[in-house]
Each structure stands twice: as structure tokens, then as C-alpha cells.
Enzyme design. Structure first.
Site, PDB file in Angstrom:
ATOM      1  N   GLY A   1       0.791  -1.229   0.000  1.00  0.00           N
ATOM      2  CA  GLY A   1       0.000   0.000   0.000  1.00  0.00           C
ATOM      3  C   GLY A   1       0.823   1.279   0.000  1.00  0.00           C
ATOM      4  O   GLY A   1       0.264   2.355  -0.131  1.00  0.00           O
TER       5      GLY A   1
ATOM      6  N   CYS B   1     -28.743  -8.558 -15.595  1.00  0.00           N
ATOM      7  CA  CYS B   1     -28.108  -8.309 -16.887  1.00  0.00           C
ATOM      8  C   CYS B   1     -29.068  -8.700 -18.009  1.00  0.00           C
ATOM      9  O   CYS B   1     -29.620  -9.816 -18.002  1.00  0.00           O
ATOM     10  CB  CYS B   1     -26.810  -9.096 -16.997  1.00  0.00           C
ATOM     11  SG  CYS B   1     -26.125  -9.094 -18.666  1.00  0.00           S
TER      12      CYS B   1
ATOM     13  N   CYS C   1     -27.254 -11.855 -19.913  1.00  0.00           N
ATOM     14  CA  CYS C   1     -27.010 -13.163 -19.293  1.00  0.00           C
ATOM     15  C   CYS C   1     -27.868 -13.398 -18.061  1.00  0.00           C
ATOM     16  O   CYS C   1     -27.869 -14.492 -17.507  1.00  0.00           O
ATOM     17  CB  CYS C   1     -25.544 -13.329 -18.939  1.00  0.00           C
ATOM     18  SG  CYS C   1     -25.041 -12.432 -17.455  1.00  0.00           S
TER      19      CYS C   1
ATOM     20  N   CYS D   1     -23.856  -6.634 -18.165  1.00  0.00           N
ATOM     21  CA  CYS D   1     -22.613  -6.808 -17.417  1.00  0.00           C
ATOM     22  C   CYS D   1     -21.529  -5.889 -17.970  1.00  0.00           C
ATOM     23  O   CYS D   1     -21.344  -5.800 -19.189  1.00  0.00           O
ATOM     24  CB  CYS D   1     -22.090  -8.237 -17.550  1.00  0.00           C
ATOM     25  SG  CYS D   1     -23.106  -9.481 -16.782  1.00  0.00           S
TER      26      CYS D   1
ATOM     27  N   CYS E   1     -19.933 -12.155 -18.752  1.00  0.00           N
ATOM     28  CA  CYS E   1     -21.258 -12.203 -19.369  1.00  0.00           C
ATOM     29  C   CYS E   1     -21.308 -13.313 -20.425  1.00  0.00           C
ATOM     30  O   CYS E   1     -22.249 -14.097 -20.465  1.00  0.00           O
ATOM     31  CB  CYS E   1     -21.582 -10.847 -19.980  1.00  0.00           C
ATOM     32  SG  CYS E   1     -23.299 -10.630 -20.422  1.00  0.00           S
TER      33      CYS E   1
HETATM   34 ZN   LIG Z   1     -24.320 -10.395 -18.325  1.00  0.00          ZN
END
Ligand SMILES: [Zn+2]
Lengths: 282, 190, 365
Positions: free
Chosen positions: A31, A240, A243, A265, A271
Site C-alpha cells: 500500500g 443483466c 445473461c 454486465c 457475461c
Molecule cells: Zn451479463
């Protein structure tokens, strides 16, 4: 085939060595932002030069590279960067998250869980998580040294007091290994939890700001929040349209000028995999 | 002069990936590609690490013999320094290890200036020995390094206590290497 | 023997003759025509038109040729010429919504009605020198002239406005717009004048300021809602006719940046718009302008003014490169009279300082 006019992966060996040394220190100090001598690249600053330099320094002939922008492999900048590495390193490229050993990304972490064999390379526009609160680099460096993140906490507190909720929708800062406050790059807050205890190594490159930082695998990464206002990642509350996924991060697509919208997506590979699985099940 | 990497570009890349994996997964043992014929006293993993990381910008301290010193200076261009405390990279081939507390550890604002100590040991194996925890390790990882100073665990505790400042260590045995980044906690096995 | 420098006229004439010779360069090479510059250095021509504040590609090309490629000098030449022209009635606002679009992209939506049109852009090119051009080889040309697309392209800001998420601009009051070229800027400057000033402002200066707002100097969280470039019609309404007539088409680049605004007691949280419009194809300029426009709205929105880009006087009084280059370069002019008095003053102060150091009473003077 690689372009014979350039060294493998474009950068000269001295530059790679400098970046590699910075990467090792970045991994040893999770970090912490490490200044490095970022070079001019044949793509403009702000378009992924930091990520490209990191990728160029780690990439080898056995790697399979995936490049995404906004989650998608087919976005223009992703296509451009993928072509660049194909041209200067001749490496195998892929759009499949599962097949990639190195994934260079702008603004997303793939939906598919990453594995131990994978390295994520993030393109970072503004590595300093405190820059909106304190633009002076000498001062933020001091605050990081002291671990003094009260500025960020006060800002978050004020947001909560004013808006009822805290934090940024994207680039929401995280505490890494309980020590350094870090910008996760402008990924949506939805992706922040994927940084926590990930099996994959996460490398961050900021070309214009000349900083490198890292999150090793299996490292604690906690989004900045308060106990009574825990960090809540958000996604659009839809499935979505392609999908049917109800868990992936979605892009909003405007379909007409009468308020029509659809949601798909943002992760195009995820997807496509979902759609294929659905077809196979039918 | 004995040669360096057979393929200076791709062998250095492979060497770096081994080092990167080692640093990212503390205590996990990695294998490296090394030059075919090495100066006396220099083993493959340590030689590959030096060729990968050293150049004119890395002041280097080593206790290796004359042939190895000449080989390093010739192939990397690294300035050789007499004091361990002035080095960014240290190549330690002898039985005696420089005290971690005497090496460059960086400053609070620049902890990345902490040195990297590359030390050749007699053997490296996983599954027994030290118990390692921290970033890069899911639960616990065990590493057994033979030929380390008896007080190394105590030195390491003091090193870790200076975090984010501190020294990072790469242990090499034959063609194998494993790393201890300063972020890792080390307990003696049992 | 000392001879004071004289004969300014002869010296100037000689310098200018030399300049003309330098401008022409090696006479063994063919001379550049303004038409070639217009065609092959089109973006330089566009920049000079924007900063010269005059839409005439041929004259801008001439200015570049005359200025040996010094674009600020060329903008200066064009600006000076512009001031000699008669001002006709103000044109109607150009309707960029009806633009014949050659390029149109949005960073906020993956797709939208009309789609993303990349058009002729450096974006996604690899910045590798193309040595084929050096060898004077022709680069492969586009298979056919890309035609401006006919699909309707609603402005992205309108899509957000329909949802009520976009701050509505206050409607105009019907009065003729103020004109920066006729009256000096008042402060605080209304937005119309700010935009006029930014539109002719130096691209580099605005770029640096816009960049500073991204880096924490001014609280910006910008998104490119839309960047479009293409041809728009210019209309005027002559008072004697009472209806608009077309003067023809010009190329413009428009950028609309959206930015979050936290809201106030009387205003809900919403997006605000930073606006950039530039003559010709000049995306960097339009984008920088939009960033700075939004930063300069801080005062109107009741936001805290803390950064240089939010400071109207700082931005608007220093954005004009013709003004700036004039004043910076005037330092080359003789200043020996002022300098002489400065010299005397320094000597006197210095003597007093030395006396004080050495403990000599001042009365000794
Ligand atoms: Zn999707």
C-alpha cells in the site's frame, strides 16, 4: 511477431530493472506509494502509461495477457494496449479471465474470482488517496509516514452527516495491511471487497504521477468506513439483459432519447461465460 | 571472464518473476534460470538475483571472493562498496551474516530505501521450520533455511518492529530462492 | 572610442530582412503555400483560429506561414487583423445538437442513441514515429471519405436532464450577449463573458489549469458526458429581414463535462455542466475549457473558492496569450531609464546597509 526495432516489451533493460526494483519494494511495503522514474510511452499520459510500464517490466514469453477497460476487452483503449503488447512482446493475448496470467485493467476487477497464478496490473490516474483533501505531495507523504488519516476520516464523516451516506462511488480509499491508506484506482466500490485477501498479486502503476504500489496476495484490504456506517458497495438493482446475472456489476445503456435504458454486465468475458453456461443448460 | 545470462532479456525477466513471486508469497521456494558457468563461491539463484537487480544505480556490498566481485562489476556495473551500511543490495555468501540492524532501513517517508540482503544458505525447504504469517500468506507458511545465524529470529523481530522501514531478505540455495519481505512475521518452528 | 548605439531604423530593417530570409529557409526546397498548411497542418490552423478568435482558415494558414510556425505569433497576427473588420449583427446561437457529426464520443455511457463515432482521432494510435512519412511516402488513406453520419444524436447531457439529474442553465434574458471585444471584463464576470474569454484563451494555459482541477486544486470530479466535432450552420437575423439566413457552415468542437454538485438547502444534489466550444477541431482546448468553466462556476454555486482555477480574475486575466506574450516579451524593450533609478536606489540602500554593519553613524553621510 515482435517488432525488431524495439526491445522485448518496448522498455530498455535498465528501465525495466528500475521498475522491477520498485515493484519488489512495493510488495514488501503493501500500500505504500513508491516514486519511480516513469518514462514517456508511445501512448499519452492518463491512458495507462503506468500500467503499461508495469506490465512491460513483468511480462515474459510464457505469459497470457488480458487487457480490460471498464470491464470489457473490446473497449478501444483495451484493444489498443493489447495490440501494443502483441506487437512489442509477441505474447499470447486472451479475453478469457480464466486463461490470463497477467490482467491489465482500467477501472474494474473481473467478476470471476482470481487465482494464485494471476497478476492484476491496475492503471492508476491519481495514486494519492488524500489528494482531494490535501493536494501538496510533500504534505501527504508526511501524513502517510505518520499514518495520520484523520483528514480522510473527517471527510467521510462530513459526507455521512450531509448526505446520509459516506464515501465515493468509485476510488473509495482502502486501508492496506492496517497501515497505509491507498487508492484502489477508480474501480467502483463494488470491486473494493475483491482486493481483500485475494489469491492474486495486485500491482498499481501511475505513469504521470510516477508512482508504483502493490497489494500482495492474501493481504487485508479494508474500505475506509465507520462501525455504525459500514462501507456498502452498490450495483444497479437489475439483472443483466444479456445473461441474467443479478450479482455482476452492470453498465447502463441508453437505448433511446425517451428515457429507455438497459443494463448489461460490464465484465464482457463474465457475461459471455454466463450466456454459454445458460445455453449448455438448456 | 565467465559469461552472464545466456539470454540477457528473457533470463532477467524469468529471474525477476521468481523474485516477485518469492516476495509476494513469503517463504515459497522458487526456481531460477542461471548462467551455465559461475565464478567460485557463487550459486545459481544468488547469481541470477544479482544479474536481475543490480546495475550502476545500486551500490552493492559483497563478501564473495575476487572472481565473483570482478564478475559482478563487469556484468552489472554496480559500484562495489566496502561498508554494508552503504549498500542498497548485499550479496552475502559467507557464514557470517551482516547484522540486519546495521543495514539501510529507509526513513519513515521513504521506507523503500531499505536494503535488500541476498544470502546464500545451505538449504531451503518448505513444510517445516519457521512459521511465517503476514501479507502474501493465506494462513501460515513454513520455511526451513539451513545455515542461518542462531539469533536470526530475534534480528528479524527487531527488523519487523521498524516497519514500514526495514530490510528485505532473499535466501538462496543452489537454483532455489525464497524471500522474507519486512512485512512478514516469523516465529521459530515447533 | 566609444560610440553610443544609434541608427535604430537601419538595424530594424536589417533584422527584418534577416527574418524574412530565415522564414524562407533553404531556397533549394519548394516554398510552402498557405493552402498546403491549411490541408496538412490543419490542427495548427484550427488552434490559431481559436486563439486568434477569427474563423478564416486561409488567413490563419497565412499567419502561420508568416510567423514561421510560431502559433502564438500567428494568433496575434490574426487577432490584429480581426480588429480591423466591421462587426455585423450577432449570429444566432449555433445549434450543436443539429451538428453534422464527424466525431462524437461519450465516456459516461458505453452506448447511446447515435452511438460512439471515433472519427479522425489520435486516440488509440501508438505514438511511434512513422518513418514512412519522413521518406515522403504516402500513408495509406482511409478506404473512402468517411461521411458524417445522418443518425440523430441527442446530446448526452439531455439524457441526464430528462431524469432531472442535470442542473438547468438559467434561461437567457433575451438581451444581446455581452461582447468581450468591445468592453473590458467586469468582475465578477458573467458566464457568457467567461466563456468568450476561455474560447480565445491559450490552450496550454487552460490545459494546465484544467489539469490542476483534476489534481486536487479545485474540487473536480469530471466526466466527459460528450465530446463532438463536426459542422454547424451559422445563422444571422438581419433586422431588416426579421428571419434568419445562413452564412454557411463552420467546424466546431464541443465538450460537455458533467460534474457532481453537492447541493444546497434550496438545490438538490445534481450534475452540473462545464462547457467548452472551440473553432475547428481542437478537442484538448474544448475539454480544458469545459474543466475551467466548471471550476469558475464555484462562486455562482456557493462553493468555496480555494484553487487558482476557481479564481475568476486569476484565470480570465491571464488566459489570453496575445496579452500575455505582449507583456512578458515587453521586458526585452529598453528599460534603462527605470533601471537607472533602480540602480541609484540600490546603491543608496546598500551604502546605508554597509554603514550600519560597520557601525558608522549615519550622520557621516
Ligand atoms: Zn451479463
Amino acid at each position: 511477431m515482435t517488432d525488431p526495432g524495439y526491445n522485448f516489451a518496448y522498455l530498455d533493460e535498465a528501465t525495466k530493472r528500475m521498475i522491477r526494483r520498485a515493484l519488489l519494494k512495493a510488495i514488501a511495503i503493501p500500500g505504500h506509494q513508491i516514486p519511480f522514474g516513469a518514462r514517456e510511452m508511445p501512448l499519452p499520459y492518463g491512458w495507462g502509461t503506468g500500467g503499461i510500464q508495469v506490465t512491460a517490466s513483468i511480462l515474459g514469453p510464457d505469459d497470457t495477457l488480458k487487457v480490460i477497460d471498464q470491464g470489457a476487452d473490446d473497449t478501444t483503449n483495451a484493444v489498443s494496449i493489447r495490440r501494443f503488447f502483441h506487437r512489442v512482446a509477441g505474447v499470447q493475448v486472451t479475453t478469457r479471465t480464466a486463461e490470463a496470467t497477467i490482467i491489465q485493467t482500467r477501472h474494474r476487477i473481473p467478476e470471476r474470482p482470481l487465482t494464485e497464478g494471476q497478476v492484476m496490473v491496475f492503471q492508476v490516474p491519481m495514486p494519492e488517496p488524500l489528494f482531494k483533501l490535501e493536494p501538496r505531495l510533500a504534505e501527504t507523504r508526511r501524513l502517510h509516514a505518520l499514518g495520520d488519516y484523520s483528514l480522510a476520516q473527517v471527510k467521510l464523516y462530513e459526507d455521512i452527516a450531509r448526505q446520509g451516506e459516506g464515501g465515493s462511488a468509485y476510488s473509495h480509499p482502502v486501508m492496506v495491511n492496517h497501515r497505509y491508506l491507498m487508492s484502489p484506482s477508480p474501480i467502483p466500490g463494488f470491486d473494493n471487497p475483491k482486493l481483500h485477501m485475494s489469491p492474486a498479486l495486485m500491482l498499481f502503476g501511475a505513469g504521470r504521477e510516477k508512482k508504483i504500489y502493490a497489494v500482495p496476495p492474501y493481504t487485508s484490504v479494508v474500505s475506509l468506513d465507520f462501525d455504525d456506517h459500514p462501507f456498502r458497495p452498490v450495483r444497479a438493482p437489475h439483472a443483466c439483459a444479456a445473461c441474467g446475472s443479478t450479482t455482476s456489476y452492470l453498465d447502463e445503456i441508453v437505448t433511446d432519447d425517451r428515457g429507455g435504458r438497459m443494463f448489461v454486465c460490464s465484465d464482457t468475458d463474465h457475461c459471455a461465460e454466463n450466456q454459454m453456461a445458460r445455453k449448455a443448460a438448456e | 571472464m565467465k559469461p552472464a545470462f545466456t539470454d540477457p532479456v528473457l533470463d532477467a525477466q524469468a529471474g525477476f518473476r521468481a523474485l516477485m513471486e518469492a516476495m509476494a508469497r513469503p517463504g515459497c521456494v522458487q526456481q531460477v534460470i542461471s548462467p551455465p558457468d559461475l565464478p567460485e563461491g557463487l550459486e545459481p539463484a544468488a547469481a541470477a538475483a544479482i544479474l536481475t537487480l543490480a546495475d550502476a544505480e545500486t551500490p552493492l556490498w559483497t563478501d564473495a571472493g575476487e572472481e565473483a566481485r570482478g564478475w559482478i562489476a563487469f556484468h552489472t556495473g554496480a559500484p562495489l562498496v566496502a561498508e554494508p551500511a552503504s549498500a542498497m543490495l548485499l550479496l552475502n555468501t559467507g557464514a557470517t551474516m551482516p547484522e540486519l540492524a546495521t543495514l539501510q532501513a529507509g526513513e519513515d517517508e521513504t521506507p523503500q530505501d531499505g536494503a535488500t540482503l541476498i544470502r546464500q544458505v545451505a538449504g531451503l525447504s518448505e513444510g517445516s521450520g519457521w512459521r511465517l504469517t503476514g501479507p502474501g500468506i493465506a494462513h501460515e507458511h513454513r520455511l526451513c533455511a539451513t545455515g542461518m545465524p542462531a539469533d536470526f529470529p530475534a534480528q528479524w523481530r527487531a527488523n519487523a518492529a521498524r516497519f514500514p522501514c526495514g530490510v528485505d531478505v532473499v535466501l538462496c540455495a543452489g537454483a532455489a530462492l525464497a524471500a522474507l519481505p519486512r512485512s512478514v512475521a516469523l516465529r521459530e518452528g515447533g | 572610442m566609444y560610440v553610443a548605439v544609434k541608427g535604430g531604423d537601419a538595424a530594424i530593417a536589417a533584422a527584418h530582412a534577416w527574418l524574412a530570409e530565415q522564414r524562407r529557409g533553404d531556397k533549394a526546397l519548394p516554398e510552402l503555400s498557405a493552402a498546403q498548411l491549411q490541408e496538412q497542418l490543419g490542427l495548427a490552423v484550427d488552434r490559431v483560429m481559436a486563439e486568434g478568435s477569427c474563423h478564416d482558415r486561409e488567413l490563419a494558414a497565412l499567419a502561420i506561414k508568416q510567423a514561421r510556425g510560431d502559433l502564438i505569433e500567428a494568433a496575434f497576427l490574426l487577432r490584429a487583423y480581426r480588429n480591423t473588420l466591421t462587426r455585423f449583427p450577432a449570429a444566432e446561437p449555433v445549434d450543436t445538437g443539429a451538428m453534422r457529426v464527424r466525431r462524437r464520443i461519450s465516456a459516461t455511457y458505453k452506448d447511446m442513441p447515435g452511438g460512439q463515432v471515433l472519427g479522425p482521432t489520435f486516440d488509440y494510435t501508438h505514438r511511434l514515429l512513422d518513418f514512412a512519412l519522413l521518406a515522403e511516402g504516402e500513408a495509406p488513406l482511409a478506404p473512402e471519405e468517411a461521411e458524417a453520419t445522418g443518425a440523430p444524436m441527442p446530446r448526452v447531457s439531455e439524457i441526464l436532464a430528462q431524469e432531472g439529474l442535470m442542473r438547468r442553465e438559467p434561461p437567457g434574458d433575451g438581451a444581446p450577449p455581452p461582447d468581450l471585444t468591445r468592453d473590458p471584463l467586469p468582475f465578477p464576470a458573467p458566464r457568457a463573458l467567461r466563456l468568450q474569454s476561455l474560447a480565445r484563451g491559450d490552450e496550454g494555459f487552460l490545459l494546465g489549469l484544467g489539469y490542476s482541477t483534476q489534481r486536487g486544486y479545485g474540487n473536480a470530479h469530471p466526466f466527459v458526458a460528450e465530446l463532438r466535432m463536426g459542422e454547424v450552420e451559422v445563422l444571422i437575423t438581419p433586422p431588416e429581414l426579421g428571419f434568419p439566413i445562413s452564412l454557411g457552415e463552420i467546424t466546431v468542437t464541443e465538450c460537455q463535462m458533467v460534474n457532481q454538485f453537492a447541493g444546497r438547502a434550496d438545490t438538490p444534489p445534481q450534475f452540473t455542466r462545464g462547457y467548452g466550444l472551440s473553432l475547428g477541431h481542437s478537442e484538448r482546448k474544448a475539454m480544458a475549457m469545459a474543466l475551467v468553466d466548471r471550476a469558475l462556476m464555484a462562486r455562482d454555486l456557493g462553493e468555496e473558492v480555494t484553487a487558482p482555477a476557481q479564481d475568476q480574475e486569476f484565470v480570465l486575466l491571464h488566459a489570453d496569450n496575445v496579452e500575455a506574450t505582449g507583456f512578458v516579451e515587453h521586458l526585452k524593450l529598453p528599460h534603462h531609464v527605470d533601471f537607472q533609478s533602480e540602480l541609484e536606489k540600490l546603491r543608496s540602500i546598500r551604502a546605508r546597509w554597509e554603514a550600519a554593519r560597520d557601525g558608522v553613524p549615519e550622520a557621516a553621510e
